[in-house]
Motif scaffolding. Structure first.
Motif, PDB file in Angstrom:
ATOM      1  N   ASN A 169       0.832  -1.205   0.000  1.00 49.40           N
ATOM      2  CA  ASN A 169       0.000   0.000   0.000  1.00 49.40           C
ATOM      3  C   ASN A 169       0.865   1.253   0.000  1.00 49.40           C
ATOM      4  N   THR A 170       0.456   2.230  -0.793  1.00 49.72           N
ATOM      5  CA  THR A 170       1.114   3.546  -0.725  1.00 49.72           C
ATOM      6  C   THR A 170       0.060   4.538  -0.267  1.00 49.72           C
ATOM      7  N   SER A 171       0.290   5.151   0.887  1.00 47.25           N
ATOM      8  CA  SER A 171      -0.665   6.121   1.425  1.00 47.25           C
ATOM      9  C   SER A 171      -0.035   7.501   1.415  1.00 47.25           C
ATOM     10  N   ILE A 172      -0.926   8.490   1.451  1.00 42.04           N
ATOM     11  CA  ILE A 172      -0.465   9.883   1.544  1.00 42.04           C
ATOM     12  C   ILE A 172      -1.037  10.471   2.812  1.00 42.04           C
ATOM     13  N   VAL A 173      -0.223  11.254   3.509  1.00 43.50           N
ATOM     14  CA  VAL A 173      -0.778  12.065   4.584  1.00 43.50           C
ATOM     15  C   VAL A 173      -0.594  13.528   4.189  1.00 43.50           C
ATOM     16  N   THR A 174      -1.684  14.269   4.262  1.00 46.00           N
ATOM     17  CA  THR A 174      -1.619  15.682   3.928  1.00 46.00           C
ATOM     18  C   THR A 174      -2.424  16.456   4.970  1.00 46.00           C
ATOM     19  N   TYR A 175      -2.333  17.778   4.943  1.00 47.10           N
ATOM     20  CA  TYR A 175      -2.984  18.553   6.002  1.00 47.10           C
ATOM     21  C   TYR A 175      -3.460  19.893   5.453  1.00 47.10           C
TER      22      TYR A 175
END
Ligand SMILES: Cc1cc2nc3c(=O)[nH]c(=O)nc-3n(C[C@H](O)[C@H](O)[C@H](O)COP(=O)(O)OP(=O)(O)OC[C@H]3O[C@@H](n4cnc5c(N)ncnc54)[C@H](O)[C@@H]3O)c2cc1C
Length: 320
Positions: free
Chosen positions: A33-39
């Motif tokens: 899995n490739t996840s992104i965390v952004t804000y």
């Protein structure tokens, strides 16, 4: 393996470097899995664009806007725990440079900054980075289970896939912020953000004075390029400090870097020698910059640059 990518944003859109980091992360996840965390504030279309680089999940901390690196490190740590990430990727930009080391300390992870290539495929997880102001390349092997990487922008390019991602609102408790932003003022006026620019026109002391920058700005405008300068030029106040590139300024890797009246000292080259194509304009045929140039024009900037502007205008008119 599971990979997490931190995506910074500006004015509601993910920064360009985050697209490359997303594509890099998806490639090294190799089926994991490739996840992104952004804000903060980031548009749906920008998230879709991020997802198109092979991303499975996007964790969106829409409640965070404070840009406190310590809190961002906590956010990314929480996202890494949530997604079971073994590798966390940042872009090697202002935010990545400050958050990646804090995260590595929190996660007891190995950290390599300014990585310029994919990890080796021999199972050892060895990455490459430039060292000694770009004069040498080092291969660095991770010895830890968790790994944190910051990727130098424009190093590996990006590849789109058919992927679409689940977007989840993700607002873990990060405690209170240790700093408060009193004012936020975007730099660079109407021009293109230097760190985002694919083409850059840069000038140095050879231009003699700030009154001569009109032709540099005009060439940049015609090309759709950002503007940069050498350090003495910003030190003496001819240009703003945020344009200073080099060892002590910003490191950039545009597709095209045009250097006008810049000698090419090693400290300047350290910030620009990763550019894909370098064009040097200098009156002195022995200027060191010519050794790093793909194309060199020995000539007076005050003659050559206006001719370049005219040629670009003519080319654009012919295309219209
Ligand atoms: C610790 C340290 C860190 C540093 N960090 C940086 C950094 O991050 N970035 C950086 O840029 N510098 C840095 N420097 C300074 C660096 O060593 C050089 O002094 C600086 O890059 C020179 O700037 P310049 O090429 O604009 O000026 P100059 O060295 O004065 O060169 C001007 C050039 O313009 C040419 N020229 C003159 N007239 C014309 C004309 N009419 N048309 C075309 N060409 C012309 C000349 O032939 C010459 O090559 C650092 C220095 C130190 C010691």
């Amino acid at each position: 393996m599971n990979v997490l990518v931190f995506a910074d944003s500006f004015n509601g859109s993910a920064v360009k470097a985050a697209h490359e980091a997303a594509s890099y992360g998806a490639k090294i996840a190799n089926g994991g899995n490739t996840s992104i965390v952004t804000y903060g504030e980031i548009s749906e279309s920008s998230m879709n664009e991020l997802a198109s680089y092979g991303i499975t999940n996007i964790l969106h901390a829409n409640g965070i806007n404070d840009m406190d690196p310590a809190r961002l490190a906590k956010l990314v740590e929480a996202a890494a725990n949530e997604t079971g990430a073994e590798v966390v990727i940042f872009s090697h930009d202002y935010t990545g440079k400050s958050v990646a080391p804090m995260l590595a300390a929190r996660m007891k992870a190995g950290l390599v900054t300014g990585v310029i290539d994919y990890p080796s495929t021999d199972g050892s997880f060895t990455v490459k980075k430039a060292v000694f102001s770009g004069k040498a390349l080092a291969e660095v092997k991770f010895n830890t289970e968790k790994k944190v990487i910051s990727l130098l922008p424009n190093s590996v390019g990006k590849t789109k896939t058919e992927a679409s991602a689940n977007v989840t609102v993700f607002n873990p408790d990060l405690g209170t912020s240790s700093v408060t932003i009193k004012e936020f003022k975007a730099k660079g006026g109407e021009g293109i953000l230097l760190t985002e620019a694919e083409l850059v026109v840069s000038a140095g002391r050879g231009l003699k004075g700030p009154e001569n920058w009109g032709m540099i700005e005009e060439l940049a405008k015609e090309l759709g390029a950002g503007t940069a300068c050498s350090r003495p030029v910003s030190d003496i106040g001819w240009r703003p400090h945020h344009e200073h590139v080099g060892q002590t300024g910003i490191a950039i890797r545009p597709n095209l870097y045009i250097a006008v009246g810049i000698s090419g000292a090693i400290q300047h080259l350290a910030g620009v020698n990763g550019s894909k194509v370098i064009v040097v304009i200098n009156t002195d045929s022995d200027a060191p910059f010519f050794k790093a140039a793909d194309y060199g024009i020995v000539g007076d900037a005050f003659t050559v640059v206006p001719k370049l502007i005219a040629a670009v205008k003519e080319f654009k008119a012919a295309q219209a």
